[in-house]
Design an enzyme around this catalytic site. Structure first.
Site, PDB file in Angstrom:
ATOM      1  N   CYS A  25     -14.860 -35.540  10.269  1.00 47.43           N
ATOM      2  CA  CYS A  25     -14.673 -34.828  11.539  1.00 47.43           C
ATOM      3  C   CYS A  25     -13.742 -33.625  11.384  1.00 47.43           C
ATOM      4  O   CYS A  25     -14.114 -32.659  10.732  1.00 47.43           O
ATOM      5  CB  CYS A  25     -14.219 -35.782  12.648  1.00 47.43           C
ATOM      6  SG  CYS A  25     -14.467 -35.054  14.292  1.00 47.43           S
TER       7      CYS A  25
ATOM      8  N   HIS B  18     -18.158 -40.093  12.711  1.00 40.00           N
ATOM      9  CA  HIS B  18     -17.012 -40.971  12.436  1.00 40.00           C
ATOM     10  C   HIS B  18     -17.481 -42.297  11.836  1.00 40.00           C
ATOM     11  O   HIS B  18     -17.516 -43.329  12.534  1.00 40.00           O
ATOM     12  CB  HIS B  18     -16.225 -41.233  13.729  1.00 40.00           C
ATOM     13  CG  HIS B  18     -15.316 -40.110  14.103  1.00 40.00           C
ATOM     14  ND1 HIS B  18     -14.066 -39.947  13.537  1.00 40.00           N
ATOM     15  CD2 HIS B  18     -15.487 -39.075  14.954  1.00 40.00           C
ATOM     16  CE1 HIS B  18     -13.494 -38.861  14.053  1.00 40.00           C
ATOM     17  NE2 HIS B  18     -14.334 -38.315  14.910  1.00 40.00           N
TER      18      HIS B  18
ATOM     19  N   GLU C 117     -15.945 -44.316  10.048  1.00 38.49           N
ATOM     20  CA  GLU C 117     -14.889 -45.341  10.072  1.00 38.49           C
ATOM     21  C   GLU C 117     -14.989 -46.221  11.314  1.00 38.49           C
ATOM     22  O   GLU C 117     -14.360 -47.276  11.375  1.00 38.49           O
ATOM     23  CB  GLU C 117     -13.506 -44.683   9.953  1.00 38.49           C
ATOM     24  CG  GLU C 117     -12.916 -44.125  11.249  1.00 38.49           C
ATOM     25  CD  GLU C 117     -13.512 -42.793  11.661  1.00 38.49           C
ATOM     26  OE1 GLU C 117     -14.416 -42.290  10.967  1.00 38.49           O
ATOM     27  OE2 GLU C 117     -13.069 -42.246  12.697  1.00 38.49           O
TER      28      GLU C 117
END
Ligand code: MN
Length: 236
Positions: free
Chosen positions: A109, A211, A213
């Site tokens: 990001c 994202h 994660e």
């Protein structure tokens, strides 16, 4: 050997005293992949930051506030309300050092945005106003798939994910505009917004606008393979 993975930290919280840290998704993803996560605070002293960098085997650049447009020579768009020049400077150093040493670098990001700027590129400062025909990229929902991601078939990401077309989350209002040196676009959204890059020199350098994660645990476990490959490469 358990490789140590440095994670660029940010100032957290709105009120003083503030904290250095980051969302646990990054930390947990690295630990689950067999790495030892180490937060790298954007300290003012470069020598101290270098001492921390020297102890890590790879660097992950995480999300956060917009990059200061002054660093790519643009006036600030009205939607760019919060910047952190200390963090920009700290992460540009991490990028330069990692590339010089061939340490694996995973940019997520804001991470892919500062990576592009560090390599001489520029950013779309606000997608809704500068690309009004674009899809909605700022959904504010972490674990919800928002739009398609189309990958180059010969990219590292396509190989690791085992797919060239998947859906990703999207929580950004900026994106790559002019591409930085040594980068190749390997992922785009259907509206043409750049969603993924990799390095052209063969070292492990991957940047994504989504994202992962927040996806690897439940929404799309294929992303575990990307974190695992990043950590395994750092161990070599
Ligand atoms: Mn997006």
């Amino acid at each position: 050997m358990i490789p140590v993975i440095g994670v660029g930290a940010q100032l957290a919280g709105k009120e003083e005293p503030r904290s250095y840290g980051h969302r646990r998704g990054y930390i947990d993803a690295i630990a689950a992949a067999g790495g030892a996560p180490l937060l790298l605070p954007p300290l003012a002293d470069q020598t101290t930051r270098r001492a921390l960098y020297d102890r890590v085997d790879a660097v992950l650049l995480a999300g956060g506030t917009d990059v200061d447009p002054a660093s790519y020579g643009h006036d600030r768009h009205p939607t760019v309300t919060e910047v952190d020049p200390h963090r920009d400077e700290s992460e540009i150093d991490l990028i330069r050092w990692s590339l010089a040493d061939g340490k694996p670098l995973f940019a997520i990001c804001r991470g892919v945005q500062i990576l592009n700027v560090a390599l001489g590129g520029s950013l779309i400062q606000d997608i809704p106003s500068e690309r009004p025909e674009a899809l909605v990229h700022q959904t504010r929902v972490w674990r919800q798939l928002a739009h398609d991601l189309v990958l180059e078939p010969d990219s590292r990401l396509a190989s690791l994910l085992g797919a060239t077309n998947l859906q990703v989350n999207s929580l950004h209002h900026q994106a790559i505009d002019r591409l930085g040196r040594g980068l190749r676009i390997i992922g785009t959204a259907p509206d043409g917004i750049v969603e993924g890059v990799e390095g052209t020199n063969g070292s492990w350098l991957v940047g994504v606008q989504c994202h992962p994660e927040e996806l690897w645990q439940e929404t799309d476990p294929r992303w575990r393979r990307v974190f695992a490959n990043f950590v395994q490469t750092a161990a070599r």
